[in-house]
Design an enzyme around this catalytic site. Structure first.
Site, PDB file in Angstrom:
ATOM      1  N   MET A 152     -11.438  -5.150   6.070  1.00  0.00           N
ATOM      2  CA  MET A 152     -10.602  -4.176   6.780  1.00  0.00           C
ATOM      3  C   MET A 152     -10.302  -4.706   8.178  1.00  0.00           C
ATOM      4  O   MET A 152     -11.196  -5.205   8.868  1.00  0.00           O
ATOM      5  CB  MET A 152     -11.322  -2.831   6.905  1.00  0.00           C
ATOM      6  CG  MET A 152     -11.504  -2.053   5.616  1.00  0.00           C
ATOM      7  SD  MET A 152      -9.992  -1.750   4.687  1.00  0.00           S
ATOM      8  CE  MET A 152      -8.976  -0.883   5.898  1.00  0.00           C
ATOM      9  N   HIS A 198      -1.201  -1.504  -4.014  1.00  0.00           N
ATOM     10  CA  HIS A 198      -2.501  -1.153  -3.452  1.00  0.00           C
ATOM     11  C   HIS A 198      -2.549   0.368  -3.301  1.00  0.00           C
ATOM     12  O   HIS A 198      -1.664   0.967  -2.686  1.00  0.00           O
ATOM     13  CB  HIS A 198      -2.636  -1.865  -2.097  1.00  0.00           C
ATOM     14  CG  HIS A 198      -3.914  -1.647  -1.365  1.00  0.00           C
ATOM     15  ND1 HIS A 198      -5.018  -2.474  -1.515  1.00  0.00           N
ATOM     16  CD2 HIS A 198      -4.264  -0.728  -0.451  1.00  0.00           C
ATOM     17  CE1 HIS A 198      -5.986  -2.066  -0.713  1.00  0.00           C
ATOM     18  NE2 HIS A 198      -5.564  -0.989  -0.050  1.00  0.00           N
ATOM     19  N   SER A 207       0.846  -1.196   0.000  1.00  0.00           N
ATOM     20  CA  SER A 207       0.000   0.000   0.000  1.00  0.00           C
ATOM     21  C   SER A 207       0.875   1.237   0.000  1.00  0.00           C
ATOM     22  O   SER A 207       1.601   1.503   0.962  1.00  0.00           O
ATOM     23  CB  SER A 207      -0.908   0.015   1.237  1.00  0.00           C
ATOM     24  OG  SER A 207      -1.410   1.325   1.434  1.00  0.00           O
ATOM     25  N   ASP A 233      -4.710   3.538  -2.007  1.00  0.00           N
ATOM     26  CA  ASP A 233      -5.788   3.930  -1.094  1.00  0.00           C
ATOM     27  C   ASP A 233      -6.334   5.297  -1.468  1.00  0.00           C
ATOM     28  O   ASP A 233      -5.640   6.312  -1.355  1.00  0.00           O
ATOM     29  CB  ASP A 233      -5.259   3.953   0.347  1.00  0.00           C
ATOM     30  CG  ASP A 233      -5.067   2.555   0.892  1.00  0.00           C
ATOM     31  OD1 ASP A 233      -6.031   1.772   0.836  1.00  0.00           O
ATOM     32  OD2 ASP A 233      -3.956   2.237   1.346  1.00  0.00           O
ATOM     33  N   MET A 258      -9.057   8.167  -0.718  1.00  0.00           N
ATOM     34  CA  MET A 258      -9.905   8.681   0.375  1.00  0.00           C
ATOM     35  C   MET A 258     -10.484  10.028  -0.037  1.00  0.00           C
ATOM     36  O   MET A 258      -9.763  10.869  -0.587  1.00  0.00           O
ATOM     37  CB  MET A 258      -9.073   8.842   1.640  1.00  0.00           C
ATOM     38  CG  MET A 258      -8.381   7.566   2.066  1.00  0.00           C
ATOM     39  SD  MET A 258      -7.431   7.818   3.563  1.00  0.00           S
ATOM     40  CE  MET A 258      -6.596   6.218   3.664  1.00  0.00           C
ATOM     41  N   MET A 300     -12.138   4.311  -0.819  1.00  0.00           N
ATOM     42  CA  MET A 300     -12.798   4.642   0.459  1.00  0.00           C
ATOM     43  C   MET A 300     -13.526   5.956   0.235  1.00  0.00           C
ATOM     44  O   MET A 300     -13.108   7.025   0.711  1.00  0.00           O
ATOM     45  CB  MET A 300     -11.736   4.750   1.563  1.00  0.00           C
ATOM     46  CG  MET A 300     -11.181   3.384   1.959  1.00  0.00           C
ATOM     47  SD  MET A 300      -9.640   3.489   2.881  1.00  0.00           S
ATOM     48  CE  MET A 300      -8.497   3.614   1.514  1.00  0.00           C
ATOM     49  N   ASP A 327      -6.566  -5.909   5.124  1.00  0.00           N
ATOM     50  CA  ASP A 327      -5.926  -4.598   4.960  1.00  0.00           C
ATOM     51  C   ASP A 327      -6.003  -3.834   6.274  1.00  0.00           C
ATOM     52  O   ASP A 327      -7.101  -3.503   6.730  1.00  0.00           O
ATOM     53  CB  ASP A 327      -6.678  -3.853   3.843  1.00  0.00           C
ATOM     54  CG  ASP A 327      -6.115  -2.482   3.543  1.00  0.00           C
ATOM     55  OD1 ASP A 327      -5.040  -2.132   4.052  1.00  0.00           O
ATOM     56  OD2 ASP A 327      -6.784  -1.754   2.761  1.00  0.00           O
ATOM     57  N   GLY A 328      -4.843  -3.578   6.855  1.00  0.00           N
ATOM     58  CA  GLY A 328      -4.774  -2.750   8.058  1.00  0.00           C
ATOM     59  C   GLY A 328      -4.023  -3.439   9.179  1.00  0.00           C
ATOM     60  O   GLY A 328      -4.473  -4.469   9.690  1.00  0.00           O
ATOM     61  N   GLY A 329      -2.879  -2.916   9.530  1.00  0.00           N
ATOM     62  CA  GLY A 329      -2.128  -3.449  10.666  1.00  0.00           C
ATOM     63  C   GLY A 329      -1.492  -4.804  10.426  1.00  0.00           C
ATOM     64  O   GLY A 329      -1.077  -5.471  11.377  1.00  0.00           O
ATOM     65  N   HIS A 340      -8.324   0.877  -3.956  1.00  0.00           N
ATOM     66  CA  HIS A 340      -9.264   0.723  -2.845  1.00  0.00           C
ATOM     67  C   HIS A 340      -9.973   2.063  -2.649  1.00  0.00           C
ATOM     68  O   HIS A 340      -9.383   3.015  -2.148  1.00  0.00           O
ATOM     69  CB  HIS A 340      -8.456   0.311  -1.596  1.00  0.00           C
ATOM     70  CG  HIS A 340      -9.253   0.212  -0.346  1.00  0.00           C
ATOM     71  ND1 HIS A 340      -8.666   0.101   0.897  1.00  0.00           N
ATOM     72  CD2 HIS A 340     -10.591   0.179  -0.128  1.00  0.00           C
ATOM     73  CE1 HIS A 340      -9.596   0.017   1.825  1.00  0.00           C
ATOM     74  NE2 HIS A 340     -10.784   0.075   1.231  1.00  0.00           N
ATOM     75  N   GLY A 375      -8.682   4.946   6.935  1.00  0.00           N
ATOM     76  CA  GLY A 375      -8.385   6.371   7.002  1.00  0.00           C
ATOM     77  C   GLY A 375      -6.904   6.676   7.122  1.00  0.00           C
ATOM     78  O   GLY A 375      -6.447   7.705   6.637  1.00  0.00           O
ATOM     79  N   SER A 424       2.687   0.376   6.312  1.00  0.00           N
ATOM     80  CA  SER A 424       3.808   0.743   7.195  1.00  0.00           C
ATOM     81  C   SER A 424       4.783  -0.406   7.403  1.00  0.00           C
ATOM     82  O   SER A 424       5.982  -0.176   7.542  1.00  0.00           O
ATOM     83  CB  SER A 424       3.290   1.268   8.534  1.00  0.00           C
ATOM     84  OG  SER A 424       2.331   0.399   9.080  1.00  0.00           O
TER      85      SER A 424
HETATM   86  C1  DX5 Z   1      -6.323   2.148   5.618  1.00  0.00           C
HETATM   87  C2  DX5 Z   1      -5.892   1.709   4.246  1.00  0.00           C
HETATM   88  C3  DX5 Z   1      -4.816   0.702   4.290  1.00  0.00           C
HETATM   89  C4  DX5 Z   1      -3.562   1.223   4.935  1.00  0.00           C
HETATM   90  C5  DX5 Z   1      -2.825   0.099   5.593  1.00  0.00           C
HETATM   91  O1  DX5 Z   1      -7.321   3.083   5.529  1.00  0.00           O
HETATM   92  O2  DX5 Z   1      -6.981   1.121   3.549  1.00  0.00           O
HETATM   93  O3  DX5 Z   1      -4.514   0.159   2.995  1.00  0.00           O
HETATM   94  O4  DX5 Z   1      -2.703   1.865   4.024  1.00  0.00           O
HETATM   95  O5  DX5 Z   1      -1.776   0.633   6.339  1.00  0.00           O
HETATM   96  P1  DX5 Z   1      -0.997  -0.262   7.412  1.00  0.00           P
HETATM   97  O6  DX5 Z   1      -0.547  -1.507   6.709  1.00  0.00           O
HETATM   98  O7  DX5 Z   1       0.111   0.616   7.852  1.00  0.00           O
HETATM   99  O8  DX5 Z   1      -1.992  -0.550   8.494  1.00  0.00           O
HETATM  100 ZN    ZN Z   2      -6.482  -0.035   1.613  1.00  0.00          ZN
END
Ligand code: DX5
Ligand code: ZN
Length: 232
Positions: free
Chosen positions: A154, A46, A21, A48, A50, A82, A188-190, A80, A159, A211
């Site tokens: 998610m 990926h 991402s 993102d 927003m 959002m 996706d996320g963490g 993605h 965000g 990250s």
């Molecule tokens: C969150 C995004 C994710 C995000 C993941 O809103 O959809 O794709 O970039 O970031 P990490 O992997 O750092 O949680």
């Molecule tokens: Zn995402």
């Protein structure tokens, strides 16, 4: 640059994919960052998107996807969305060169609208994906999930990158057995090397990380991506 072949998301091999991402990339060096993570073994990029409405943050628009597509003709671009009004954005992102467009079930009034969006994405030449936030009942998604090439669970509230993984998202892994083999189950996320094995065992076959990949120096990234795939 290493020659590449665009991966097929519907290859049904069961081999886990890793999506990098770019939300955590250094935007001043975006091309170099993408080259680096593809060379490090990321399968897809990926993106993102927003809109400041569906989520409070703003991020990237079609111009960035268009530039990335020109520089990386063989990269798989997983966009993605959002956004509160995905229908307004399908065509601009398809024309910019997206391979896959996922939108959120939370912005669909009902099943018919979700399926109509999927048809529109296909008609624009992209693969459709459907995303679901942690608190949303899975029953919203189940009747339509098999119409999509990707289901995105998610594991943070969307965000921002860099948030802590929400373990309740692992329950969405049960969707794997109900989905066609050609539909990817993305998380996706963490996601990071510490929880990746648990995530894969739960049923997910596309692990997105921002990250955990971009937050590490270039020399560490091949190892991180191997750990995410479980191929170390
Ligand atoms: C969150 C995004 C994710 C995000 C993941 O809103 O959809 O794709 O970039 O970031 P990490 O992997 O750092 O949680
Ligand atoms: Zn995402």
């Amino acid at each position: 640059m290493t020659p590449r072949t665009k991966p097929r998301i519907d290859d049904a091999s069961g081999a886990p994919f890793v999506g990098a991402s770019i939300l955590s990339a250094d935007f001043a060096r975006l091309g170099d960052e993408i080259t680096d993570v593809l060379d490090a073994g990321a399968d897809i990029i990926h993106v993102d998107v927003m809109d400041g409405h569906f989520v409070p943050n703003l991020s990237m628009g079609p111009a960035i996807v268009s530039s990335v597509r020109k520089a990386f003709p063989d990269a798989y671009l997983d966009v993605h969305l959002m956004v509160a009004d995905p229908d307004a954005w399908f065509r601009p992102f398809a024309q910019a060169g997206a391979d896959l467009l996922s939108f959120h079930i939370e912005v669909c009034a009902d099943e018919r609208e979700a399926l109509a969006h999927a048809d529109r994405v296909r008609a624009l030449g992209c693969a459709p994906g459907i995303a679901i936030n942690p608190p949303t009942p899975q029953a919203r998604l189940e009747p339509v999930a098999s119409a999509f090439d990707l289901v995105l669970a998610m594991s943070v509230m969307p965000g921002h990158s860099g948030q802590a993984f929400m373990p309740e998202a692992l329950e969405r892994g049960a969707l794997r057995s109900a989905l066609p083999a050609t539909t990817r189950l993305e998380i996706d996320g963490g996601v990071n090397p510490e929880n990746a094995a648990t995530v894969r065992e739960a049923g997910f076959d596309l692990l997105v990380a921002a990250s955990a990949i971009f937050g590490r120096p270039s020399e560490d990234r091949p190892g991180v991506i191997c750990q995410l795939k479980g191929s170390e």
